[in-house]
Scaffold this motif. Structure first.
Motif, PDB file in Angstrom:
ATOM      1  N   LYS A   1       0.857  -1.195   0.067  1.00 41.80           N
ATOM      2  CA  LYS A   1      -0.052  -0.240   0.080  1.00 41.80           C
ATOM      3  C   LYS A   1       0.763   1.442  -0.021  1.00 41.80           C
ATOM      4  CE  LYS A   1      -3.722  -2.281   2.348  1.00 41.80           C
ATOM      5  NZ  LYS A   1      -3.201  -3.672   2.357  1.00 41.80           N
ATOM      6  N   THR A   2       2.063   1.131   0.358  1.00 40.59           N
ATOM      7  CA  THR A   2       3.126   2.368   0.604  1.00 40.59           C
ATOM      8  C   THR A   2       4.185   1.800  -0.168  1.00 40.59           C
ATOM      9  OG1 THR A   2       1.975   3.210   2.742  1.00 40.59           O
ATOM     10  CG2 THR A   2       4.181   3.891   2.138  1.00 40.59           C
ATOM     11  N   LEU A   3       4.496   2.958  -0.965  1.00 43.39           N
ATOM     12  CA  LEU A   3       5.908   2.721  -1.917  1.00 43.39           C
ATOM     13  C   LEU A   3       7.055   3.532  -1.254  1.00 43.39           C
ATOM     14  CD1 LEU A   3       7.420   1.036  -4.350  1.00 43.39           C
ATOM     15  CD2 LEU A   3       6.410   2.911  -5.653  1.00 43.39           C
ATOM     16  N   ILE A   4       8.250   3.231  -0.895  1.00 42.71           N
ATOM     17  CA  ILE A   4       9.313   4.160  -0.626  1.00 42.71           C
ATOM     18  C   ILE A   4      10.332   3.991  -1.923  1.00 42.71           C
ATOM     19  CG2 ILE A   4      11.286   4.691   0.955  1.00 42.71           C
ATOM     20  CD1 ILE A   4       9.094   3.824   3.204  1.00 42.71           C
ATOM     21  N   LEU A   5      10.639   4.994  -2.400  1.00 39.10           N
ATOM     22  CA  LEU A   5      11.736   5.093  -3.318  1.00 39.10           C
ATOM     23  C   LEU A   5      12.860   5.734  -3.090  1.00 39.10           C
ATOM     24  CD1 LEU A   5       8.687   5.693  -5.290  1.00 39.10           C
ATOM     25  CD2 LEU A   5      10.162   4.272  -6.683  1.00 39.10           C
ATOM     26  N   THR A   6      14.017   5.192  -3.471  1.00 31.47           N
ATOM     27  CA  THR A   6      15.516   6.074  -3.370  1.00 31.47           C
ATOM     28  C   THR A   6      16.025   6.050  -4.994  1.00 31.47           C
ATOM     29  OG1 THR A   6      16.713   4.064  -2.963  1.00 31.47           O
ATOM     30  CG2 THR A   6      15.675   5.182  -0.911  1.00 31.47           C
ATOM     31  N   ASN A   7      16.681   6.981  -4.847  1.00 28.79           N
ATOM     32  CA  ASN A   7      17.699   7.262  -6.031  1.00 28.79           C
ATOM     33  C   ASN A   7      19.153   8.086  -5.616  1.00 28.79           C
ATOM     34  OD1 ASN A   7      17.145  10.171  -6.685  1.00 28.79           O
ATOM     35  ND2 ASN A   7      15.359   9.565  -7.129  1.00 28.79           N
ATOM     36  N   ALA A   8      20.030   7.674  -6.604  1.00 27.78           N
ATOM     37  CA  ALA A   8      21.347   8.744  -6.534  1.00 27.78           C
ATOM     38  C   ALA A   8      20.858   9.729  -7.582  1.00 27.78           C
ATOM     39  CB  ALA A   8      22.296   7.745  -7.128  1.00 27.78           C
ATOM     40  N   ALA A   9      21.110  10.814  -7.153  1.00 27.39           N
ATOM     41  CA  ALA A   9      20.705  12.099  -8.109  1.00 27.39           C
ATOM     42  C   ALA A   9      21.867  13.039  -8.269  1.00 27.39           C
ATOM     43  CB  ALA A   9      19.387  12.649  -7.603  1.00 27.39           C
TER      44      ALA A   9
ATOM     45  N   SER B   1       1.032   6.058  -8.431  1.00 20.03           N
ATOM     46  CA  SER B   1       0.064   6.831  -8.537  1.00 20.03           C
ATOM     47  C   SER B   1      -1.100   6.496  -9.301  1.00 20.03           C
ATOM     48  CB  SER B   1       0.301   8.229  -9.142  1.00 20.03           C
ATOM     49  OG  SER B   1      -0.753   9.134  -8.877  1.00 20.03           O
ATOM     50  N   HIS B   2      -0.985   5.828 -10.397  1.00 17.79           N
ATOM     51  CA  HIS B   2      -2.309   5.161 -11.074  1.00 17.79           C
ATOM     52  C   HIS B   2      -2.706   4.159 -10.413  1.00 17.79           C
ATOM     53  CE1 HIS B   2      -3.468   2.452 -14.578  1.00 17.79           C
ATOM     54  NE2 HIS B   2      -4.234   3.506 -14.746  1.00 17.79           N
ATOM     55  N   CYS B   3      -2.036   3.226  -9.548  1.00 20.52           N
ATOM     56  CA  CYS B   3      -2.559   2.234  -8.507  1.00 20.52           C
ATOM     57  C   CYS B   3      -2.944   2.713  -7.358  1.00 20.52           C
ATOM     58  CB  CYS B   3      -1.194   1.218  -8.429  1.00 20.52           C
ATOM     59  SG  CYS B   3      -0.796   0.239  -9.777  1.00 20.52           S
ATOM     60  N   LYS B   4      -2.886   3.916  -6.801  1.00 22.02           N
ATOM     61  CA  LYS B   4      -3.391   4.686  -5.839  1.00 22.02           C
ATOM     62  C   LYS B   4      -2.557   4.298  -4.550  1.00 22.02           C
ATOM     63  CE  LYS B   4      -7.907   6.226  -7.100  1.00 22.02           C
ATOM     64  NZ  LYS B   4      -7.524   6.274  -8.522  1.00 22.02           N
ATOM     65  N   MET B   5      -1.195   3.988  -4.614  1.00 21.19           N
ATOM     66  CA  MET B   5      -0.283   3.583  -3.786  1.00 21.19           C
ATOM     67  C   MET B   5       0.149   4.951  -2.875  1.00 21.19           C
ATOM     68  SD  MET B   5       1.781   0.865  -5.627  1.00 21.19           S
ATOM     69  CE  MET B   5       2.602   0.004  -4.392  1.00 21.19           C
ATOM     70  N   ASN B   6       0.500   4.855  -1.768  1.00 23.28           N
ATOM     71  CA  ASN B   6       1.015   6.124  -1.165  1.00 23.28           C
ATOM     72  C   ASN B   6       2.492   6.079  -1.368  1.00 23.28           C
ATOM     73  OD1 ASN B   6      -1.243   6.937   0.240  1.00 23.28           O
ATOM     74  ND2 ASN B   6      -1.024   5.300   1.666  1.00 23.28           N
ATOM     75  N   VAL B   7       3.111   7.364  -1.871  1.00 23.52           N
ATOM     76  CA  VAL B   7       4.359   7.293  -2.135  1.00 23.52           C
ATOM     77  C   VAL B   7       5.383   8.479  -1.125  1.00 23.52           C
ATOM     78  CG1 VAL B   7       5.822   7.851  -4.056  1.00 23.52           C
ATOM     79  CG2 VAL B   7       3.767   6.878  -4.607  1.00 23.52           C
ATOM     80  N   LEU B   8       6.460   7.827  -0.873  1.00 25.26           N
ATOM     81  CA  LEU B   8       7.529   8.695  -0.301  1.00 25.26           C
ATOM     82  C   LEU B   8       8.840   8.308  -0.945  1.00 25.26           C
ATOM     83  CD1 LEU B   8       8.338  10.689   2.358  1.00 25.26           C
ATOM     84  CD2 LEU B   8       8.847   8.054   3.328  1.00 25.26           C
ATOM     85  N   ALA B   9       9.604   9.391  -1.503  1.00 23.08           N
ATOM     86  CA  ALA B   9      10.570   9.081  -2.515  1.00 23.08           C
ATOM     87  C   ALA B   9      11.892  10.058  -1.834  1.00 23.08           C
ATOM     88  CB  ALA B   9      10.408   9.566  -3.767  1.00 23.08           C
ATOM     89  N   PHE B  10      13.140   9.621  -1.967  1.00 26.47           N
ATOM     90  CA  PHE B  10      14.296  10.514  -1.687  1.00 26.47           C
ATOM     91  C   PHE B  10      15.503  10.603  -2.573  1.00 26.47           C
ATOM     92  CE2 PHE B  10      12.441   8.593   2.499  1.00 26.47           C
ATOM     93  CZ  PHE B  10      12.261   9.533   3.003  1.00 26.47           C
TER      94      PHE B  10
END
Length: 267
Positions: A101-109, A216-225
């Motif tokens: 239900k909740t997706l946490i994403l990380t990336n190198a930027a 977002s299409h799947c209506k998941m909660n999203v947190l990203a860093f």
């Protein structure tokens, strides 16, 4: 393909993960903190892509982190590897089918904001998609979401606030800003970076935006860093290298891991 992959994974685990975590370049070590891990290699999953990016192990790790049932992706898929947008978002849809239900994403930027420094962590409040495409192009699958999904709150405001609280409680400096996504694999030119700064971007990278659109299409909660592993082209008088990205990821990854683990604990 998505449903077949999800059914295969369900046959290998005995619980429903509630949180999905996507680990970017140099940030794979968080999966080592998962308790009672069940590891599933991407290559063993029917019709599943296999990550080829440097520093990406290419596997799911299921288990418990900070008392919560999670699945970690050690390695994601990028447009520059030659995968289709449908293949890139496949793991997100699989996670949705598994119960996440909740997706946490990380990336190198790369750091565009001139007030940022290498090693800074930024919570993403919004993004600019300049990849030239969108993973939802084509026939819509109503089982995942509606044809025209809203992106106003793609990055869940309550989760952003929670991350900021957790960072303050643990003496972690946390920036907040806008991530700009490109296709890669070439790094940006100094002229492009100046243009992106004018557009309001704070960091730039080659991942994340497709995954967030799918979530977002799947209506998941999203947190990203974003972990700023290098300053973008033209900010400093030096060339950009993949080695620098992985080195900074290793050095600052522990702080990112702590931030995510403490945030998961509060979810």
């Amino acid at each position: 393909m998505v449903f077949k992959a999800a059914d295969y994974i369900k046959s290998k685990i005995d619980f429903e993960p509630e949180i999905g975590i996507v680990l970017g370049s140099g940030l794979n070590d968080l999966a080592q903190k998962v308790e009672n891990p069940v590891i599933i290699d991407y290559k063993d999953i029917p019709s599943f892509p296999v990550s080829t990016a440097p520093g990406h192990k290419g596997r799911f790790v299921f288990g418990t982190l900070s008392g919560k049932k999670v699945v970690c992706m050690q390695g994601r898929f990028h447009f520059y590897e030659g995968w289709s947008t449908e293949q890139i978002i496949m793991p997100i849809r699989v996670m949705k089918l598994l119960g996440v239900k909740t997706l946490i994403l990380t990336n190198a930027a790369g750091g565009i904001n001139l007030e940022y420094n290498v090693g800074d962590i930024m919570v993403i409040t919004d993004h600019i998609n300049l990849t030239g495409t969108n993973p939802l192009i084509g026939k819509n699958d109503e089982r995942f979401g509606e044809r025209f999904c809203d992106m106003s709150y793609a990055y869940t405001p309550s989760l952003i606030s929670l991350a900021q609280e957790v960072a303050e409680e643990n003496d972690i400096t946390l920036k907040n800003g806008v991530y700009l996504g490109l296709s890669g694999p070439s790094y940006e030119t100094p002229a492009e970076i100046r243009a992106f700064r004018t557009l309001g971007a704070d960091t730039v990278g080659m991942s994340t935006v497709f995954e967030v659109i799918a979530a977002s299409h799947c209506k998941m909660n999203v947190l990203a860093f974003s972990l700023v592993t290098n300053m973008a082209a033209g900010v400093l008088d030096k060339k950009l290298t993949e080695e620098e990205v992985l080195e900074i990821g290793a050095l600052k990854g522990e702080q990112m891991q702590k931030l995510i683990a403490k945030t998961v604990e509060r979810l």
